[in-house]
Design a protein around this motif. Structure first.
Motif, PDB file in Angstrom:
ATOM      1  N   SER A  23       0.844  -1.186   0.000  1.00 33.44           N
ATOM      2  CA  SER A  23       0.000   0.000   0.000  1.00 33.44           C
ATOM      3  C   SER A  23       0.881   1.238   0.000  1.00 33.44           C
ATOM      4  N   PHE A  36       1.192   3.080   2.451  1.00 34.42           N
ATOM      5  CA  PHE A  36       1.614   3.314   3.831  1.00 34.42           C
ATOM      6  C   PHE A  36       2.352   2.089   4.367  1.00 34.42           C
ATOM      7  N   LEU A  37       3.449   2.335   5.090  1.00 36.35           N
ATOM      8  CA  LEU A  37       4.156   1.286   5.818  1.00 36.35           C
ATOM      9  C   LEU A  37       3.928   1.536   7.299  1.00 36.35           C
ATOM     10  N   ARG A  38       3.411   0.533   7.994  1.00 35.34           N
ATOM     11  CA  ARG A  38       3.208   0.660   9.433  1.00 35.34           C
ATOM     12  C   ARG A  38       4.128  -0.334  10.136  1.00 35.34           C
ATOM     13  N   PRO A  39       5.418   0.010  10.249  1.00 40.60           N
ATOM     14  CA  PRO A  39       6.383  -0.948  10.799  1.00 40.60           C
ATOM     15  C   PRO A  39       6.224  -1.128  12.297  1.00 40.60           C
ATOM     16  N   GLN A  40       6.559  -2.312  12.765  1.00 44.27           N
ATOM     17  CA  GLN A  40       6.596  -2.543  14.203  1.00 44.27           C
ATOM     18  C   GLN A  40       7.742  -1.732  14.810  1.00 44.27           C
ATOM     19  N   THR A  74      10.607   3.345  11.556  1.00 47.62           N
ATOM     20  CA  THR A  74       9.704   4.406  11.991  1.00 47.62           C
ATOM     21  C   THR A  74      10.290   5.801  11.770  1.00 47.62           C
ATOM     22  N   GLY A 106       8.056   9.507   4.500  1.00 41.05           N
ATOM     23  CA  GLY A 106       6.955   8.781   3.870  1.00 41.05           C
ATOM     24  C   GLY A 106       7.370   8.101   2.581  1.00 41.05           C
ATOM     25  N   LYS A 140       9.576   5.047   3.378  1.00 34.36           N
ATOM     26  CA  LYS A 140       8.763   3.925   3.872  1.00 34.36           C
ATOM     27  C   LYS A 140       8.042   3.231   2.718  1.00 34.36           C
ATOM     28  N   GLN A 141       7.564   4.022   1.776  1.00 35.72           N
ATOM     29  CA  GLN A 141       6.866   3.432   0.636  1.00 35.72           C
ATOM     30  C   GLN A 141       7.816   2.556  -0.180  1.00 35.72           C
ATOM     31  N   ASN A 143       8.376  -0.665   1.603  1.00 37.95           N
ATOM     32  CA  ASN A 143       7.185  -1.484   1.384  1.00 37.95           C
ATOM     33  C   ASN A 143       7.263  -2.219   0.047  1.00 37.95           C
TER      34      ASN A 143
END
Length: 275
Positions: free
Chosen positions: A123, A125-129, A175, A179, A182-183, A186
């Protein structure tokens, strides 16, 4: 009223007789897919998102979903990936071993295994731990798809170079990235050891022109691996460059399907794409 209702338990292994109308050569065959949402926090009304969608994707084929906002494009991707439960219909996925599974009815644990091993999702968006390094995020995707850890780390390094993530960032926590970075991480995780089916939801929306071009090159090369791709882009040039076929959704239904040159220039279709 519940939002969704589980559908039938899948047949394993599947055969064409178990799934009428599913061609023998598809990786993904969606049949009669329906999805609605209940607006619990507003007035409890039910909003229909998908109304009986049929769609096929074959190995090496790139099918781009087009249509206006709210047409159901991202909802369809999330149903296929099983982060949304569908209300009715079937999502037939043919595994590398030849099994025909109805993703819509798989138990959660089996759906999660299938996502890790054979279905990728990228997607915008990357929502990393927290406290996960960039390279470990990408390498873990390779391990889930059958690589050993050494092989996965080497492949992760190659994938990060392809999307122009500088080496000094690899051991940093994801984190802290921008943006656009991160993409690109991903994308690297989605394409390492390319999965049998890759779902793309606006994967280049936050990228500058140079990095956008590099990522589109990477996606274009997936055809050589036989990866089936189902994507959403709001970028006419990207669709024309990558897609072998375009499916137009409107009001949760398939309105048209065909070659990009025929579909994207049809003034009678509700499209929302930009050059």
């Amino acid at each position: 009223m519940t939002t969704v209702t589980p559908v039938q338990t899948p047949v394993r292994p599947g055969t064409p007789a178990d799934a009428p109308g599913v061609p023998d050569d598809t990786v993904l065959s969606v049949r009669g897919l329906r999805k609605d949402f209940t607006l619990h926090t507003i007035d409890g009304r039910v909003v229909d998102a998908l109304h009986g969608v049929d769609l096929d994707v074959r190995p090496g084929e790139h099918v781009a979903l087009a249509g206006t906002s709210g047409a159901g494009k991202s909802t369809l991707l999330r149903c296929v990936y099983r982060t949304y439960l569908s209300g009715a219909g079937h999502i037939w996925f043919r595994t590398a071993g030849g099994e025909l599974l109805d993703v819509a009815g798989l138990p959660d644990a089996e759906a999660a295994d299938l996502r890790g091993q054979e279905i990728g999702y990228v997607s915008q968006f990357l929502r990393p731990q927290p406290r996960r390094s960039v390279i470990s995020i990408v390498a873990s995707a390779g391990v889930a798809r059958g690589m050993d850890r050494t092989e996965a780390r080497d492949a992760a390094a190659a994938a990060l170079r392809q999307v122009a993530i500088a080496e000094h960032l690899w051991d940093m926590h994801a984190t802290v990235l921008s943006g656009g970075q991160k993409q690109r991480v991903n994308i690297a995780a989605g394409t390492i050891a390319p999965p049998r089916l890759l779902l793309l939801d606006e994967p280049v929306s936050a990228l500058d022109p140079a990095n956008r071009a590099a990522v589109l090159d990477l996606i274009a090369r997936l055809e050589e691996t036989g990866t089936a791709v189902l994507s959403v882009f709001h970028d006419l040039d990207a669709i024309e460059r990558l897609a072998t076929r375009v499916v137009v959704l409107g009001g949760g239904r398939v309105l048209a399907t065909g070659a990009p040159g025929d579909i994207l220039r049809n003034p009678n279709l509700p499209l929302e794409v930009a050059r």
